[in-house]
Design an enzyme around this catalytic site. Structure first.
Site, short mmCIF file in Angstrom:
data_model
loop_
_atom_site.label_atom_id
_atom_site.label_comp_id
_atom_site.label_asym_id
_atom_site.label_seq_id
_atom_site.Cartn_x
_atom_site.Cartn_y
_atom_site.Cartn_z
N TYR A 192 -25.94 21.08 41.18
CA TYR A 192 -25.97 21.42 39.76
C TYR A 192 -25.20 22.70 39.49
O TYR A 192 -24.83 23.42 40.41
CB TYR A 192 -27.41 21.56 39.28
N ARG A 249 -16.99 26.01 41.98
CA ARG A 249 -18.18 26.01 42.85
C ARG A 249 -18.80 24.62 42.89
O ARG A 249 -19.27 24.17 43.95
CB ARG A 249 -19.19 27.05 42.37
N ARG A 263 -33.95 2.92 48.40
CA ARG A 263 -34.30 4.15 49.13
C ARG A 263 -34.14 4.04 50.65
O ARG A 263 -34.93 3.38 51.33
CB ARG A 263 -35.74 4.55 48.78
N HIS A 268 -32.72 6.99 53.79
CA HIS A 268 -32.28 8.39 53.87
C HIS A 268 -30.76 8.53 53.98
O HIS A 268 -30.15 9.36 53.31
CB HIS A 268 -32.93 9.10 55.06
N LYS A 323 -25.05 24.64 45.95
CA LYS A 323 -25.96 24.72 44.80
C LYS A 323 -26.69 23.39 44.64
O LYS A 323 -26.44 22.61 43.71
CB LYS A 323 -25.19 25.13 43.53
N GLU A 328 -31.45 37.11 48.59
CA GLU A 328 -31.17 37.00 47.16
C GLU A 328 -32.48 36.69 46.45
O GLU A 328 -33.52 36.57 47.08
CB GLU A 328 -30.13 35.91 46.89
N LEU A 354 -26.34 32.01 47.68
CA LEU A 354 -25.43 31.31 46.78
C LEU A 354 -24.38 32.32 46.31
O LEU A 354 -24.71 33.46 45.97
CB LEU A 354 -26.20 30.79 45.56
N1 PDD Z 1 -29.30 30.20 39.27
N2 PDD Z 1 -28.81 32.66 43.66
C1 PDD Z 1 -29.51 31.55 43.36
C2 PDD Z 1 -30.44 31.00 44.38
C3 PDD Z 1 -29.33 30.92 42.11
O1 PDD Z 1 -30.01 29.80 41.83
C4 PDD Z 1 -28.45 31.50 41.17
C5 PDD Z 1 -28.21 30.85 39.83
C6 PDD Z 1 -27.76 32.67 41.51
C7 PDD Z 1 -26.78 33.33 40.56
O2 PDD Z 1 -25.65 32.50 40.38
P1 PDD Z 1 -24.79 32.57 39.03
O3 PDD Z 1 -24.41 33.98 38.85
O4 PDD Z 1 -23.64 31.69 39.31
O5 PDD Z 1 -25.68 32.06 37.92
C8 PDD Z 1 -27.96 33.22 42.77
C9 PDD Z 1 -29.14 29.45 38.05
C10 PDD Z 1 -28.84 30.33 36.88
C11 PDD Z 1 -30.35 28.56 37.86
O6 PDD Z 1 -30.77 27.98 38.87
O7 PDD Z 1 -30.84 28.41 36.74
#
Ligand code: PDD
Length: 287
Positions: A33, A52, A100, A102, A148, A181, A206
Site C-alpha cells: 500500500y 516506492r 486459498r 499459500h 510497504k 522506527e 521503511l
Molecule cells: N505510514 N514507517 C512506517 C512503519 C510507516 O508505516 C510509515 C508510513 C512511515 C513513514 O513513511 P512516509 O513518510 O512515506 O509516510 C515509516 C503510513 C502513513 C500509514 O501506514 O498510514
C-alpha cells in the site's frame, strides 16, 4: 472515508464498495500500500510514492494492476469525484483473487487495486504545536520492513499500546537497544549544535518519503544530517526529537516513556523543519 472509492476498475460509493472474499490481501495480507497526502487537490510527492510502490511490488513479485500513468489518472478522477482538496489517499494493491493456497497462484490472477480517500489525513495542529509523547516497544516485526506491506499486525499492536498509554506513537527498539522506527512513522533526534540523526534505510525500516524529503530540505538549509542508528538513551539525552510521516509531517516528540526530551516543549530545530516541510507542500501544489 470519502463518498467514493475505486475498486478494480469501478468508482463506487464507499458504502457499497466490496472486495472478493478470496482476495489474497484479505486472506494472506499478500499486498502492498501507499498513503499520499493531498494538498489543494495535489498529490504531495506523488512520484516518490509511485517509485516506492513499484519497489514494494517488485520485491513481492506482484504485477502492477495498470500502467503507472493510468494510476495517476485514476487518482485524479477519484479526487475530483470526491471533491477532495485536502486529506490523503490510500492505495492498496494485492496479488488478487485465487482459491486459498499459500504459494503464488498458478492460474492467471489479476492484481487488485483499491483506492480510498480520507479528508482527515493531516496532522492535528494542536499536536504539531505542543508536541507528542511516544512509548517504546520491543521490535517484533519481520526482516523486510522496507516493503510497504499491508501485513501490519505488529504495527497495529504497537499503536494500540501507545493509545492505551496515552501516547501518540510507539517506537520499536531492537536487541541493540536502538530505535528502528515508529509503528507508522520514522524517528529522528537532534543533537547539540543542531545535528540531525535518523536511522539509515535498509531492510529494518521503511524508507519514508517524508524522511527522504526532509533530509533533502534540511541539507539545503545547511543542517548536518547523519544517518545512523541511535539508542533510546541517546534519544532521552537529545536536545530534541521528532517523527515524520505523510500524515504527521514533522511532529515534535517531547516525551519518551514518560521522560521529557530537552525542555519538554517543541524545539527550534523541529519547528524550523516543520515550517520548511510545510513550504515544500505548498510549493509542490503550486508547481
Ligand atoms: N505510514 N514507517 C512506517 C512503519 C510507516 O508505516 C510509515 C508510513 C512511515 C513513514 O513513511 P512516509 O513518510 O512515506 O509516510 C515509516 C503510513 C502513513 C500509514 O501506514 O498510514
Amino acid at each position: 472515508m470519502s463518498e467514493f472509492s475505486y475498486v478494480n476498475g469501478l468508482y463506487v460509493r464507499s458504502s457499497d464498495a466490496s472486495v472478493n472474499v478470496e482476495d489474497r490481501g484479505y486472506q494472506f495480507a499478500d499486498g502492498v500500500y501507499e498513503v499520499i497526502s493531498v494538498y489543494q487537490a495535489h498529490l504531495v510527492d506523488r512520484d516518490l510514492h509511485f517509485d516506492r510502490l513499484n519497489r514494494s511490488l517488485t520485491e513481492l513479485d506482484i504485477p502492477w494492476p495498470c500502467e503507472r500513468r493510468v494510476l495517476g489518472v485514476i487518482l485524479a478522477k477519484l479526487l475530483k469525484r470526491n471533491g477532495l482538496n485536502n486529506g490523503s489517499v490510500y492505495i492498496q494493491i494485492t496479488r488478487g483473487v485465487a482459491s486459498r493456497k499459500h504459494a503464488f497462484p498458478t492460474e492467471q490472477t489479476r492484481s487488485s487495486l483499491v483506492i480510498t480517500c480520507n479528508r482527515k489525513g493531516i496532522p492535528s495542529s494542536q499536536d504539531l504545536e505542543n508536541g507528542v509523547s511516544v512509548v517504546t516497544v520491543k521490535e517484533n516485526r519481520w526482516g523486510r520492513r522496507d516493503i510497504k506491506s499491508v501485513s501490519l499486525l505488529p504495527n497495529v499492536m504497537a499503536k494500540q499500546y501507545a493509545v492505551e498509554n496515552g501516547a501518540f506513537e510507539s517506537w520499536f527498539v531492537d536487541d541493540q537497544l536502538t530505535i528502528t522506527e515508529g509503528s507508522s512513522t520514522n524517528a529522528w533526534i537532534v543533537l547539540k549544535g543542531g545535528e540531525l540523526v535518523t536511522r539509515p534505510t535498509g531492510t529494518d525500516i521503511l524508507s519514508g518519503i517524508t524522511r527522504l524529503k526532509l533530509i533533502e530540505l534540511a541539507q539545503a538549509k545547511n543542517f548536518h544530517v547523519t544517518e545512523r542508528p541511535f539508542t533510546v538513551k541517546e534519544a532521552l539525552e537529545a536536545e530534541e526529537a521528532f517523527l515524520t510521516s505523510t500524515t504527521s509531517f514533522v511532529m515534535p516528540v517531547v516525551e519518551i516513556d514518560g521522560k521529557r526530551i530537552g525542555s519538554g516543549i517543541p524545539g527550534p530545530v523541529s519547528e524550523a523543519l516543520l515550517q520548511r516541510y510545510r513550504e515544500h507542500i505548498i510549493h509542490s501544489a503550486e508547481a
